[in-house]
Motif scaffolding. Structure first.
Motif, short mmCIF file in Angstrom:
data_model
loop_
_atom_site.label_atom_id
_atom_site.label_comp_id
_atom_site.label_asym_id
_atom_site.label_seq_id
_atom_site.Cartn_x
_atom_site.Cartn_y
_atom_site.Cartn_z
N ASP A 1 50.56 25.52 38.75
CA ASP A 1 50.65 26.74 39.28
C ASP A 1 49.04 27.52 39.01
O ASP A 1 49.07 28.49 38.48
N LEU A 2 48.15 26.84 39.68
CA LEU A 2 46.81 27.47 39.42
C LEU A 2 46.51 28.64 40.15
O LEU A 2 46.04 28.32 41.29
N ARG A 3 46.76 29.67 39.50
CA ARG A 3 46.47 31.17 40.20
C ARG A 3 45.59 31.64 38.99
O ARG A 3 45.37 31.51 37.87
N ARG A 4 44.88 32.81 39.58
CA ARG A 4 44.20 33.56 38.42
C ARG A 4 45.30 34.41 37.74
O ARG A 4 46.39 34.58 38.00
N PRO B 1 42.44 40.29 39.09
CA PRO B 1 43.53 40.43 40.38
C PRO B 1 43.11 39.33 41.30
O PRO B 1 42.21 38.51 41.19
N TYR B 2 44.23 38.96 41.81
CA TYR B 2 44.40 37.82 42.86
C TYR B 2 43.30 37.65 43.89
O TYR B 2 42.68 36.83 44.41
N ASP B 3 42.83 38.97 44.32
CA ASP B 3 41.88 39.10 45.29
C ASP B 3 40.11 39.02 44.65
O ASP B 3 39.38 39.37 45.42
N TRP B 4 40.08 38.91 43.29
CA TRP B 4 38.83 39.08 42.78
C TRP B 4 37.78 37.84 43.26
O TRP B 4 38.19 36.71 43.61
N GLU B 5 36.64 38.13 43.34
CA GLU B 5 35.65 37.20 44.04
C GLU B 5 34.87 36.81 42.83
O GLU B 5 34.33 37.62 42.05
N GLY B 6 34.55 35.24 42.65
CA GLY B 6 33.78 34.92 41.63
C GLY B 6 34.37 34.55 40.24
O GLY B 6 35.70 34.87 40.04
N HIS B 7 33.53 33.95 39.34
CA HIS B 7 34.34 33.64 38.06
C HIS B 7 33.30 34.31 37.01
O HIS B 7 32.17 33.63 36.86
N PRO B 8 33.55 35.12 36.27
CA PRO B 8 32.84 36.14 35.52
C PRO B 8 32.08 35.49 34.26
O PRO B 8 31.06 35.99 33.85
N LEU B 9 32.99 34.70 33.82
CA LEU B 9 32.29 34.20 32.57
C LEU B 9 31.24 33.06 32.70
O LEU B 9 30.62 32.54 31.94
N ARG B 10 31.19 32.77 34.09
CA ARG B 10 30.06 31.88 34.47
C ARG B 10 28.31 32.56 34.03
O ARG B 10 28.48 33.73 34.13
N GLU C 1 43.53 30.75 32.65
CA GLU C 1 42.49 31.41 32.22
C GLU C 1 41.13 30.85 32.69
O GLU C 1 40.35 31.29 33.04
N ALA C 2 40.98 29.49 32.51
CA ALA C 2 39.58 28.85 32.37
C ALA C 2 39.36 28.78 34.10
O ALA C 2 38.29 28.87 34.40
N TYR C 3 40.44 28.70 34.71
CA TYR C 3 40.16 28.68 36.20
C TYR C 3 39.73 29.83 36.70
O TYR C 3 38.58 30.17 37.32
N ASP C 4 40.43 31.20 36.25
CA ASP C 4 39.99 32.27 36.36
C ASP C 4 38.60 32.74 36.29
O ASP C 4 37.91 33.35 36.82
N ASP D 1 64.91 32.69 36.70
CA ASP D 1 63.40 32.39 36.38
C ASP D 1 62.54 33.58 36.07
O ASP D 1 62.98 34.58 36.58
N VAL D 2 61.74 33.55 35.31
CA VAL D 2 60.90 34.65 35.02
C VAL D 2 59.28 34.17 35.54
O VAL D 2 59.08 33.17 34.98
N ILE D 3 58.77 35.13 36.16
CA ILE D 3 57.34 34.81 36.18
C ILE D 3 56.73 35.90 35.64
O ILE D 3 56.72 37.16 36.32
N PRO D 4 55.90 35.91 34.64
CA PRO D 4 55.26 37.03 33.91
C PRO D 4 53.78 37.44 34.80
O PRO D 4 53.10 36.22 35.25
N HIS D 5 53.48 38.54 35.10
CA HIS D 5 52.25 38.87 35.52
C HIS D 5 51.49 39.43 34.65
O HIS D 5 51.70 40.55 34.13
N ILE D 6 50.18 39.03 34.05
CA ILE D 6 49.56 39.69 32.89
C ILE D 6 48.14 40.30 33.64
O ILE D 6 47.76 39.93 34.84
N GLY D 7 47.51 40.96 32.77
CA GLY D 7 45.97 41.12 32.90
C GLY D 7 45.77 42.72 33.38
O GLY D 7 44.61 42.88 33.79
N TYR D 8 46.68 43.37 33.35
CA TYR D 8 46.51 44.89 33.67
C TYR D 8 45.87 45.47 32.57
O TYR D 8 45.00 46.55 32.86
#
Lengths: 158, 384
Positions: A126-129, A133-142, A112-115, B48-55
């Motif tokens: 597993d550092l993902r957003r 969405p995965y294709d979002w640009e920028g980091h909104p809480l900055r 979340e902090a990375y996102d 394995d389970v990979i949750p996707h949240i944020g919707y």
């Protein structure tokens, strides 16, 4: 129970100048540490008999205008004491070691902090957003974030 | 060996098997909202389970920074966990009051506790009711919603709203209790206590329900703590831990009740059944709290401590409270301006959900539904 002052003294005698500052004049006393010592200090805080901080209550990304930072709210289920740890990094090179290995709960908090802040947690598995969405640009809480006019080429009506 | 089994062995020996990715959600009735799970399955076994949240992400934290003042944040807090708005408000106003050193009258604290515990019952009723539906029991759900309706009536009497109340504010409450509330609330407590027994007979000790939930999705204590689980999730694993008692806020220390910890009457401690049963027992304790608070309710003005204007100084605070789903914390950082510099919501459902892969690995695919339901997530709070 152990007081923040004692935590600070023990840490300082063990880690020396990696422990930067103790602030007691606040609601939750905090200790500032440098980011390169974070991993071993976190491990020590969790495993040492005197501390046993086994519960990472909250991990928050922060934007301090000039720098970025992370705040760890730690708690010990066994000893019932708390401490707050703060780390700051520069905006140009915002890399902080991940504490995921020590407290698994940090996994999603760090994502979340990375996102939202763009803080990069090194060695995170597993550092993902996570929220955006995965294709979002920028980091909104900055603080300097500009709301984008376009999303994927589509104009966003405001 | 019978002839059938022999043929079966020949048939399966040369079969090629591989793991398969199965998508569950975001539009799935038992994901309790828009949760998407990427399941890696080996036949019927979950690998394995990979949750996707944020919707359902609505930028609560960014909104909070953009508000003109702190009171304006409360309606947004309501919408985080939309089936337990009162406890959300309670957490936020408690944090803000501690940050600004505002002392609220005792009557306010009592009313807040009454509302929070009513809300806990309403929220647990949804949790256990929809859990029944997940497993395939429809009737208990109707019983739960009938009783929840009575609580919503009480909330409507008080705040005018049935779901998103905007009732508490920093320093007090927007309205005092209406005439007749106390009698009606007492009536409800008496009524509801009897219902609980019925409910247990109908669902909790139902044999089919036990078969579906007992010994499924066991969360070991050390994993639970390492993942910072909280609330019924952690108590279901046998940890005697409740923030209302262990990190007291408001007037909980003046009331007598007990923390419900799983004892493993059925199944194993830490499984889905025990998590469910902790919730059921907690409703009974909430009734106890409400009755005591109603009996001790002091007189006073609920608006006397509301500040006309909040002039913050640079400070920060992290306050955690026991919401129906566990530890709901707010980390608020203020500066000299009238809006907060940073608000972080530590949501209980978000953290509890993060452990799902640990407890689901090795379970049967059909048990996934039982496991998700037993975590009791509200996606509004997960995504904020």
């Amino acid at each position: 129970m152990i007081t923040p002052q004692e935590v600070f003294d023990i840490l300082q005698s063990k880690f020396g100048e990696k422990i930067l500052e103790l602030q007691l004049q606040t609601h939750n006393p905090f200790i500032k540490i440098s980011s390169d010592g974070l991993l071993e200090i976190a491990q020590f805080l969790r495993d040492d008999e005197r501390f046993q901080f086994d519960y990472l209550s909250c991990l928050s990304g922060m934007d301090y205008e000039k720098t970025l930072g992370v705040v760890y709210h730690l708690f010990s289920m066994k000893k019932k004491h708390k401490i707050v740890i703060k780390v700051e990094v520069s905006k140009e090179n915002p890399i902080i070691p991940s504490v995921e290995k020590i407290w698994k709960t940090a996994n999603w908090h760090e994502r979340e902090a990375y996102d939202l802040f763009g803080i990069i947690f090194s060695e995170h598995p597993d550092l993902r957003r996570i929220l955006l969405p995965y294709d979002w640009e920028g980091h909104p809480l900055r603080k300097d974030y500009q709301v984008p006019e376009y999303y994927n080429g589509m104009k966003v009506p405001y | 060996m019978s002839k059938g089994a022999h043929l079966h062995n020949i048939a399966t020996k040369n079969l090629r098997t591989e793991e398969m990715v199965l998508n569950m959600g975001p539009q799935h009735p038992s994901t309790h909202g828009v949760l998407r799970l990427e399941l890696l399955v080996d036949g019927e076994i979950v690998v394995d389970v990979i949750p996707h949240i944020g919707y359902l992400h609505r930028c609560f934290e960014k909104h909070a920074e953009q508000m003109l003042n702190y009171q304006q944040i409360i309606p947004y807090v309501d919408r985080m966990d939309y089936v337990a708005s009162m406890t959300n408000e309670f957490a936020f106003v408690t944090a803000a009051e501690k940050l600004f050193n505002i002392q609220v009258p005792e009557r306010v604290e009592y009313i807040r506790v009454i509302m929070a515990e009513l809300q806990r019952i309403a929220s647990h009723l949804i949790a256990v009711g929809t859990y029944g539906i997940d497993i395939g029991a429809f009737t208990p759900f109707l019983y739960c919603f009938r009783d929840r309706e009575k609580i919503l009536d009480l909330f409507e009497m008080t705040s005018g709203a049935r779901l998103l109340y905007n009732y508490m504010c920093i320093g007090g409450l927007y309205h005092d209790l209406p005439n007749g509330f106390i009698e009606k609330a007492k009536e409800f407590c008496q009524y509801f206590r009897k219902q609980l027994k019925d409910f247990n007979d109908l669902l909790t000790y139902n044999e089919i329900f036990i078969n579906r939930t007992a010994n499924v999705g066991i969360l070991p204590v050390d994993v639970g703590i390492n993942y910072a689980c909280s609330g019924p999730m952690l108590r279901g694993s046998g940890v005697d831990w409740d923030l209302r008692r262990d990190d007291p806020y408001s007037i909980y220390h003046k009331l007598e009740w007990e923390v419900c910890v799983a004892k493993g009457e059925v199944g194993k401690i830490g499984d889905c059944w025990n998590r469910h049963f902790v919730r059921v027992r907690e409703m009974e304790q909430s009734i106890l709290i409400i009755e005591q608070a109603l009996a001790q309710l002091p007189e006073g003005d609920v608006k006397s401590a509301i500040p006309k204007r909040i002039r913050p100084l640079p400070a920060e605070i992290y306050v955690r409270t026991e919401a129906p789903r566990g530890e709901l914390g707010f980390y608020i950082v203020s500066d000299n301006s009238t809006s907060p510099y940073r608000v972080k919501a530590r949501s209980s459902a978000f953290v509890n959900l993060s452990v799902i892969a640990e407890i689901a690995r090795g379970a049967m695919l059909a048990d996934m539904v039982a496991i998700i339901g037993s975590i009791d997530i509200v996606l509004g709070e997960v995504d904020r």
